[in-house]
Design a protein around this motif. Structure first.
Motif, PDB file in Angstrom:
ATOM      1  N   ARG A  77       0.720  -1.264  -0.103  1.00 37.40           N
ATOM      2  CA  ARG A  77       0.211   0.004  -0.063  1.00 37.40           C
ATOM      3  C   ARG A  77       0.749   1.261   0.032  1.00 37.40           C
ATOM      4  NH1 ARG A  77      -1.698   3.156   4.128  1.00 37.40           N
ATOM      5  NH2 ARG A  77      -0.871   1.659   5.817  1.00 37.40           N
ATOM      6  N   ASN A  78       0.588   2.324  -0.731  1.00 33.39           N
ATOM      7  CA  ASN A  78       1.361   3.541  -0.885  1.00 33.39           C
ATOM      8  C   ASN A  78       0.852   4.394   0.293  1.00 33.39           C
ATOM      9  OD1 ASN A  78       2.732   5.707  -1.229  1.00 33.39           O
ATOM     10  ND2 ASN A  78       1.653   6.287  -3.354  1.00 33.39           N
ATOM     11  N   PRO A  79       1.680   4.636   1.557  1.00 28.47           N
ATOM     12  CA  PRO A  79       1.239   5.208   2.587  1.00 28.47           C
ATOM     13  C   PRO A  79       1.232   6.903   2.115  1.00 28.47           C
ATOM     14  CG  PRO A  79       3.619   4.669   2.767  1.00 28.47           C
ATOM     15  CD  PRO A  79       3.028   4.144   1.452  1.00 28.47           C
ATOM     16  N   TYR A  80       1.604   7.310   1.135  1.00 26.11           N
ATOM     17  CA  TYR A  80       1.790   8.648   0.756  1.00 26.11           C
ATOM     18  C   TYR A  80       0.742   9.097  -0.206  1.00 26.11           C
ATOM     19  CZ  TYR A  80       6.224   7.383   2.675  1.00 26.11           C
ATOM     20  OH  TYR A  80       7.041   7.019   3.489  1.00 26.11           O
ATOM     21  N   ALA A  81      -0.330   8.082  -0.506  1.00 30.55           N
ATOM     22  CA  ALA A  81      -1.336   8.384  -1.603  1.00 30.55           C
ATOM     23  C   ALA A  81      -2.112   9.248  -1.221  1.00 30.55           C
ATOM     24  CB  ALA A  81      -2.024   7.019  -1.966  1.00 30.55           C
ATOM     25  N   TRP A  82      -2.791  10.425  -2.046  1.00 37.74           N
ATOM     26  CA  TRP A  82      -3.592  11.408  -1.546  1.00 37.74           C
ATOM     27  C   TRP A  82      -4.883  10.713  -1.112  1.00 37.74           C
ATOM     28  CZ3 TRP A  82      -3.853  16.282  -5.168  1.00 37.74           C
ATOM     29  CH2 TRP A  82      -2.679  16.808  -4.933  1.00 37.74           C
ATOM     30  N   PRO A  83      -5.889  11.409  -0.317  1.00 45.30           N
ATOM     31  CA  PRO A  83      -7.038  10.770  -0.052  1.00 45.30           C
ATOM     32  C   PRO A  83      -8.066  11.006  -1.048  1.00 45.30           C
ATOM     33  CG  PRO A  83      -6.595  12.822   1.135  1.00 45.30           C
ATOM     34  CD  PRO A  83      -5.237  12.414   0.535  1.00 45.30           C
ATOM     35  N   SER A  84      -9.096  10.053  -1.176  1.00 46.65           N
ATOM     36  CA  SER A  84      -9.822  10.066  -2.332  1.00 46.65           C
ATOM     37  C   SER A  84     -10.972  11.018  -1.923  1.00 46.65           C
ATOM     38  CB  SER A  84     -10.870   8.576  -2.236  1.00 46.65           C
ATOM     39  OG  SER A  84     -11.452   8.482  -1.036  1.00 46.65           O
ATOM     40  N   LEU A  85     -11.767  11.408  -3.184  1.00 49.92           N
ATOM     41  CA  LEU A  85     -12.642  12.327  -2.789  1.00 49.92           C
ATOM     42  C   LEU A  85     -13.833  12.128  -1.693  1.00 49.92           C
ATOM     43  CD1 LEU A  85     -14.466  14.987  -3.716  1.00 49.92           C
ATOM     44  CD2 LEU A  85     -15.472  13.234  -5.637  1.00 49.92           C
ATOM     45  N   SER A  86     -14.040  10.602  -1.558  1.00 48.65           N
ATOM     46  CA  SER A  86     -14.832  10.197  -0.318  1.00 48.65           C
ATOM     47  C   SER A  86     -14.505  10.379   0.878  1.00 48.65           C
ATOM     48  CB  SER A  86     -15.376   8.806  -0.607  1.00 48.65           C
ATOM     49  OG  SER A  86     -14.332   8.041  -0.840  1.00 48.65           O
ATOM     50  N   GLU A  87     -13.229  10.150   0.959  1.00 50.30           N
ATOM     51  CA  GLU A  87     -12.391  10.484   2.389  1.00 50.30           C
ATOM     52  C   GLU A  87     -12.313  11.847   2.657  1.00 50.30           C
ATOM     53  OE1 GLU A  87      -9.033   6.808   2.638  1.00 50.30           O
ATOM     54  OE2 GLU A  87      -8.881   8.271   1.199  1.00 50.30           O
TER      55      GLU A  87
END
Length: 233
Positions: A77-87
């Motif tokens: 899992r990429n720990p630096y990915a941007w949060p999604s729109l739903s998040e």
């Protein structure tokens, strides 16, 4: 805890790179304070940046391995990915689009950090935000000859049109949720529509498929589904 460096302009570029490594290895915010006077020899600046990089290196492999093991199904899992729109929707108390009218930077009371208060006039409201003017604050800014830069902090400018996701404790100015992911630049088109930059990737309803959401009109149409999904949790 934030990593902090306060130094002349000549050394800041190298240390900003070192700060990036600190962020990758330790997942901590790193700030760089620039001063316009008193130049520092480039050799000393390089030595300082190199020292930070070598100090961070031994833990890099261990941290990466630990984070990769957290993802179920054997996929890292990429720990630096941007949060999604739903998040972002769930975490935000206010979601608005509008024009940035004013930005004012100041030191905290203990003079350890600089924050910038942003005043925005929203003309599109997607969640909350009933006031004519909205004020929020972002980490970093410039006071006198000192500029404080914070990694992954949202960047705004006076006159810019932006979409922001805001939340905050009672009695305090709201903050942008998700760091730089919680602020999106808006570009006006010839037809009057506004494009969100960068846009969002959202589920298209079928497994493994996603579709793009790139305009404020598309965001407005998606809000009921986001609200329903948030209420079901």
């Amino acid at each position: 805890m934030a990593g902090r460096f306060q130094m002349p302009e000549a050394a800041a570029e190298i240390v900003e790179y070192a700060c990036g490594m600190i962020r990758v290895v330790f997942s901590r915010r790193c700030t760089v304070a620039r001063r316009s006077s008193a130049a520092v020899p480039s050799v000393a600046a390089f030595a300082l940046g190199a020292a930070v990089l070598f100090a961070a290196a031994p833990e890099a492999a261990q941290r990466t391995t630990q984070r990769g093991a957290e993802e179920p199904g054997g996929r890292a899992r990429n720990p630096y990915a941007w949060p999604s729109l739903s998040e972002l929707f769930v975490r935000a108390e206010t979601i608005v689009a509008g024009e940035v009218l004013d930005m004012r930077s100041s030191w905290t009371a203990d003079r350890r950090e600089i924050f910038t208060t942003v005043t925005m006039r929203p003309d599109r409201r997607f969640k909350g935000g009933g006031r004519a003017l909205i004020r929020f604050r972002i980490p970093g800014g410039t006071v006198g000859d000192t500029r404080l830069m914070v990694t992954h902090s949202p960047q705004l400018s006076v006159g810019e049109r932006a979409l922001v996701f805001l939340a905050g404790e009672s009695g305090r100015l709201p903050r942008v949720v998700g760091g730089e992911a919680g602020k999106r630049h808006l570009r006006a088109g010839e037809d009057g529509s506004e494009t969100i930059l960068p846009g969002f990737a959202i589920s298209g309803g079928r497994a493994g498929q996603a579709r793009g959401l790139a305009t404020l009109e598309e965001l407005a149409a998606e809000i009921p589904r986001l609200a329903a999904a948030a209420g079901s949790h």
